[in-house]
Write an enzyme that holds these catalytic residues in place. Structure first.
Site, PDB file in Angstrom:
ATOM      1  N   TYR A  16      56.422  46.403  52.157  1.00  0.00           N
ATOM      2  CA  TYR A  16      56.445  45.669  53.677  1.00  0.00           C
ATOM      3  C   TYR A  16      57.257  44.446  53.366  1.00  0.00           C
ATOM      4  O   TYR A  16      56.891  43.547  52.704  1.00  0.00           O
ATOM      5  CB  TYR A  16      55.283  45.526  53.879  1.00  0.00           C
ATOM      6  CG  TYR A  16      54.829  44.778  55.296  1.00  0.00           C
ATOM      7  CD1 TYR A  16      55.408  45.352  56.424  1.00  0.00           C
ATOM      8  CD2 TYR A  16      54.150  43.705  55.162  1.00  0.00           C
ATOM      9  CE1 TYR A  16      55.261  44.822  57.477  1.00  0.00           C
ATOM     10  CE2 TYR A  16      53.681  43.348  56.698  1.00  0.00           C
ATOM     11  CZ  TYR A  16      54.384  43.718  57.790  1.00  0.00           C
ATOM     12  OH  TYR A  16      53.774  43.148  58.989  1.00  0.00           O
ATOM     13  N   TYR A 170      44.309  50.201  59.579  1.00  0.00           N
ATOM     14  CA  TYR A 170      44.459  49.177  58.226  1.00  0.00           C
ATOM     15  C   TYR A 170      43.739  48.014  58.489  1.00  0.00           C
ATOM     16  O   TYR A 170      42.905  47.321  57.848  1.00  0.00           O
ATOM     17  CB  TYR A 170      45.789  49.044  58.073  1.00  0.00           C
ATOM     18  CG  TYR A 170      46.140  48.106  57.070  1.00  0.00           C
ATOM     19  CD1 TYR A 170      46.074  48.093  55.570  1.00  0.00           C
ATOM     20  CD2 TYR A 170      46.236  46.646  57.500  1.00  0.00           C
ATOM     21  CE1 TYR A 170      46.195  47.105  54.739  1.00  0.00           C
ATOM     22  CE2 TYR A 170      46.335  45.514  56.422  1.00  0.00           C
ATOM     23  CZ  TYR A 170      46.396  45.883  54.926  1.00  0.00           C
ATOM     24  OH  TYR A 170      46.467  44.941  54.180  1.00  0.00           O
ATOM     25  N   HIS A 171      43.959  47.343  59.502  1.00  0.00           N
ATOM     26  CA  HIS A 171      43.439  45.991  60.105  1.00  0.00           C
ATOM     27  C   HIS A 171      41.956  46.015  60.418  1.00  0.00           C
ATOM     28  O   HIS A 171      41.249  45.106  60.286  1.00  0.00           O
ATOM     29  CB  HIS A 171      44.258  45.486  61.128  1.00  0.00           C
ATOM     30  CG  HIS A 171      45.699  44.903  61.083  1.00  0.00           C
ATOM     31  ND1 HIS A 171      46.786  45.717  61.261  1.00  0.00           N
ATOM     32  CD2 HIS A 171      46.047  44.011  60.226  1.00  0.00           C
ATOM     33  CE1 HIS A 171      47.955  45.127  60.715  1.00  0.00           C
ATOM     34  NE2 HIS A 171      47.482  44.066  60.117  1.00  0.00           N
ATOM     35  N   LYS A 529      42.378  28.026  66.587  1.00  0.00           N
ATOM     36  CA  LYS A 529      43.280  28.761  65.905  1.00  0.00           C
ATOM     37  C   LYS A 529      44.713  28.598  66.663  1.00  0.00           C
ATOM     38  O   LYS A 529      44.943  28.979  67.669  1.00  0.00           O
ATOM     39  CB  LYS A 529      42.974  30.333  66.286  1.00  0.00           C
ATOM     40  CG  LYS A 529      41.990  30.569  65.155  1.00  0.00           C
ATOM     41  CD  LYS A 529      42.192  32.174  64.733  1.00  0.00           C
ATOM     42  CE  LYS A 529      43.472  32.593  64.242  1.00  0.00           C
ATOM     43  NZ  LYS A 529      43.771  31.869  62.785  1.00  0.00           N
ATOM     44  N   ASP A 533      49.046  32.917  65.028  1.00  0.00           N
ATOM     45  CA  ASP A 533      48.311  33.544  64.207  1.00  0.00           C
ATOM     46  C   ASP A 533      47.275  34.493  64.453  1.00  0.00           C
ATOM     47  O   ASP A 533      46.188  33.614  65.308  1.00  0.00           O
ATOM     48  CB  ASP A 533      48.135  32.779  62.833  1.00  0.00           C
ATOM     49  CG  ASP A 533      46.944  33.436  61.682  1.00  0.00           C
ATOM     50  OD1 ASP A 533      47.411  34.640  61.632  1.00  0.00           O
ATOM     51  OD2 ASP A 533      46.195  32.745  61.380  1.00  0.00           O
ATOM     52  N   HIS A 535      45.210  36.436  62.852  1.00  0.00           N
ATOM     53  CA  HIS A 535      44.131  36.729  62.024  1.00  0.00           C
ATOM     54  C   HIS A 535      42.809  35.757  62.388  1.00  0.00           C
ATOM     55  O   HIS A 535      42.719  34.902  61.742  1.00  0.00           O
ATOM     56  CB  HIS A 535      44.659  36.542  60.412  1.00  0.00           C
ATOM     57  CG  HIS A 535      45.836  37.581  59.965  1.00  0.00           C
ATOM     58  ND1 HIS A 535      46.856  37.242  59.786  1.00  0.00           N
ATOM     59  CD2 HIS A 535      45.604  38.700  59.540  1.00  0.00           C
ATOM     60  CE1 HIS A 535      47.635  38.118  59.453  1.00  0.00           C
ATOM     61  NE2 HIS A 535      46.737  39.304  59.183  1.00  0.00           N
TER      62      HIS A 535
END
Length: 656
Positions: A16, A170-171, A529, A533, A535
């Site tokens: 990746y 995945y996340h 935040k 981003d 996350h």
């Protein structure tokens, strides 16, 4: 003499990758292909993922950081220069802007003279998990689901070998999902998309369209459970395709998936241990032939520290090549068929996933169940972190056997690659030059038709491809989608009520109560935040723990400008401000925020920062006036809570 066993074909071997500029990333791709990589996996920067041009206010500090910036056809052209797309299998990790990036890719392929019907690859194109775990969404769920279907329908008719969607669990695991949640939430997403697609094609064509849906999963350190999870995925998908959609051909019911093994479990402490973790996690998705991944990409050993260098990526690629070409793994049928322990675990996971799926279906499906799924993920992640804090889950080098020799891998460059801050200015200059040389009439006509297509409910792919060729930028494309469908702020999953799982918090609660009495009102903690981003796991867990300690928390979710956070600190009369930044853009964003805090007369409010922050950067942040800096090694949330209480305590301030 017996014949040698026929070996299976290896999975696609990818890394990746993408950073800085299209030109630099192109060089990286061509070098990786020369080293034996068999497919490309493109990482885009956050402005590209969220539909902003490099010169937008929200893009500040984020250009080229976590991936490559692609602002227009010229960037995409440079990204794949001297890489024949007709012969390539390209995975693009892109969601909200997937229709746009695929349009740019098709436009470049046509420029190369490629037969578009032969293009092979994948766009992730899974917006539902963005609301749950990654945060790069743009529009509300319903129009986003329609755009997913637009891509799938277009690919089916015009780019038939392309996978139009990677249902991405995945996340979900990165956000704390249990195996049952990962199975059920991903499958609920897949059925939501297929339900949307079903009326768009003739009934006889629908099975083939089902067969193009692929999955992108995570493989964690509990590798036997993870391998069983993959076998459960295979069985459940086959069951759903047959019973829910009437797909009779087993070929179209096959569970096709790629994998990136877990980055969540990679540690900043003793990072060389991550090499073993990555290898063990890879076994979960390769050992069982029945549930073997079609493509594998591995993180590098140092991803918990920052951006991997080419050598780090090469090391991870060599791990795949050794397993695929040196061992005898590919010579055998499934090693686990008939294993009673494996069969029992698979059935247990399937039963749990079916129950969760039924619950989501009872709510109306994945779109209507987004708030529920988000809150479940936040709760599961809190439980996971609690087990690590309590020592019930051992993480080597983190909460057990912390002492060790310094790693010789951490060389003079800190063991990671850093992106030159000048890249942002360079990218903006190229963007300005691109805008100056294009035909404005063609651009305006393309944008007008694109907006009309979105407003009228037409498939947006044809208009997007015309816009790509006309020279439209990523930000301009997304602006049309925002104008028609509006923007969206996803659920945070952080409820206002205290959790009932608050063991070990009594002393902290008493401290919060005492400091609140001295302050004259409840201790107010603002979690912000800044930047693009998405996350949000860390911010959510800090907010949840602060809430459970009795603080009055304010957390409005992701994607805020420093100005918005400063305004919130002023309006909420915050006692402490906490910033979470995982994209590596902490220096410019915090510098901007600290200056704005001082300008607003809020310089007395302590600011704390958490993220993947190198030691030298931490020193710079502290020199700017940041009160505390936390990195992944600071896994004990209660210690952070005690620091917040101390920072807010007027007696502590007076003593200083």
């Amino acid at each position: 003499m017996t014949d040698a066993p026929k070996k299976d074909r290896p999975w696609l071997i990818r890394t990746y990758a993408g950073h800085s500029t299209a030109k630099a990333s192109n060089e990286l791709y061509r070098n990786n292909l020369a080293k034996g990589q068999t497919g490309l996996s493109v990482a885009f920067d956050l402005p590209t993922q969220t539909g902003y041009d490099s010169d937008h206010i929200l893009s500040r500090g984020e250009v080229g950081k976590v991936g490559v910036p692609v602002g227009h056809l010229g960037d995409m052209r440079a990204l794949f220069d001297n890489i024949p797309l007709e012969q390539m299998n390209t995975s693009m990790t892109i969601n909200a802007t997937a229709p746009w990036l695929l349009s740019l890719y098709i436009a470049v392929a046509e420029e190369q003279g490629a037969d578009v019907t032969k293009l092979q690859g994948t766009v992730q194109n899974d917006l539902i998990k963005e609301y749950l775990s990654r945060g790069t969404y743009i529009c509300p769920p319903a129009p986003s689901l329609k755009m997913i279907a637009d891509v799938a329908e277009y690919c089916y008719t015009s780019v038939p070998k392309w996978n139009p969607m990677n249902v991405c669990s995945y996340h979900l695991q990165e956000a704390g999902a249990t195996p049952e949640q990962e199975l059920s939430f991903a499958l609920a997403t897949a059925t939501a998309v297929l339900d949307q697609l079903r009326p768009r094609v003739a009934p006889e064509d629908f099975p083939a369209l089902v067969g193009r849906i692929s999955f992108f999963v995570n493989a964690g350190i509990r590798f036997v459970t993870e391998m069983c999870k993959m076998r459960a995925f295979v069985d459940l998908w086959d069951e759903i395709c047959e019973t829910r959609y009437g797909v009779t051909d087993p070929k179209y019911r096959r569970f096709r998936y790629g994998v990136q093994v877990n980055s969540l479990g990679l540690t900043e402490q003793q990072p060389e241990n991550n090499v073993y973790r990555i290898l063990i996690e890879m076994l979960a998705v390769t050992l069982s032939k029945k549930a073997r991944a079609r493509a594998v990409q591995l993180p590098a050993w140092n991803e918990a520290l920052g951006l991997p260098r080419p050598w780090d990526q090469q090391w991870s690629m060599r791990m795949q090549q050794i397993l695929a070409y040196e061992t005898d793994l590919l010579e055998f049928d499934d090693l686990f068929d008939g294993n009673p322990a494996v069969d029992a675990k698979v059935e247990e996971l399937k039963a749990g996933a079916r129950a969760e799926l039924a619950h989501i279906d009872s709510m109306g499906g994945a779109i209507d169940g987004i708030d529920y799924m988000k809150s479940r993920l936040v709760d599961s992640n809190a439980e996971r972190l609690g087990r690590i804090e309590a020592g019930e889950t051992i993480v080597v080098g983190v909460n057990k056997w912390q002492k060790g020799e310094p790693s010789p891998l951490m060389t003079g460059d800190g063991g990671i690659m850093t992106v030159d801050p000048a890249v942002e200015a360079e990218q903006i200059a190229m963007l300005d030059a691109w805008r100056a040389q294009r035909n404005e009439g063609e651009v305006n006509a393309a944008l007008k038709d694109l907006r009309a297509a979105a407003a009228e409910g037409r498939n947006i792919m044809p208009a997007s491809i015309v816009a790509a060729k006309a020279g439209v930028t990523t930000g301009e494309w997304a602006e049309q989608m925002r104008a028609v469908h509006g923007e969206y702020r996803g659920p945070t999953g952080v409820g206002k009520g205290r959790s009932n799982k608050t063991e070990g918090l009594d002393d902290l609660r008493m401290s919060v109560d005492a400091v609140s009495d001295r302050l004259g009102r409840r201790l107010k903690f603002l979690v912000g935040k800044p930047g693009l981003d998405g996350h949000s796991n860390g911010a959510e867990q800090i907010a949840v723990r602060a809430r459970d300690c009795g603080m009055d928390i304010a957390y409005e979710g992701i994607r805020l400008t420093p100005s918005e956070i400063v305004a919130a600190a002023q309006n909420d009369e915050a006692h402490v401000v906490g910033l979470s930044i995982l994209s590596g853009s902490h220096i410019p964003l915090v510098e901007d925020l600290m200056q704005q805090m001082r300008d607003a007369g809020l310089g007395h409010i302590p600011v704390i920062v958490g993220g993947i922050i190198p030691d030298d950067d931490a020193k710079r942040l502290l020199a700017m006036g940041v009160a505390r800096v936390y990195t992944p090694k600071d896994f004990e949330l209660n210690t952070i809570m005690a620091d917040i209480v101390t920072l807010a305590d007027p007696e502590s301030v007076a003593a200083e």
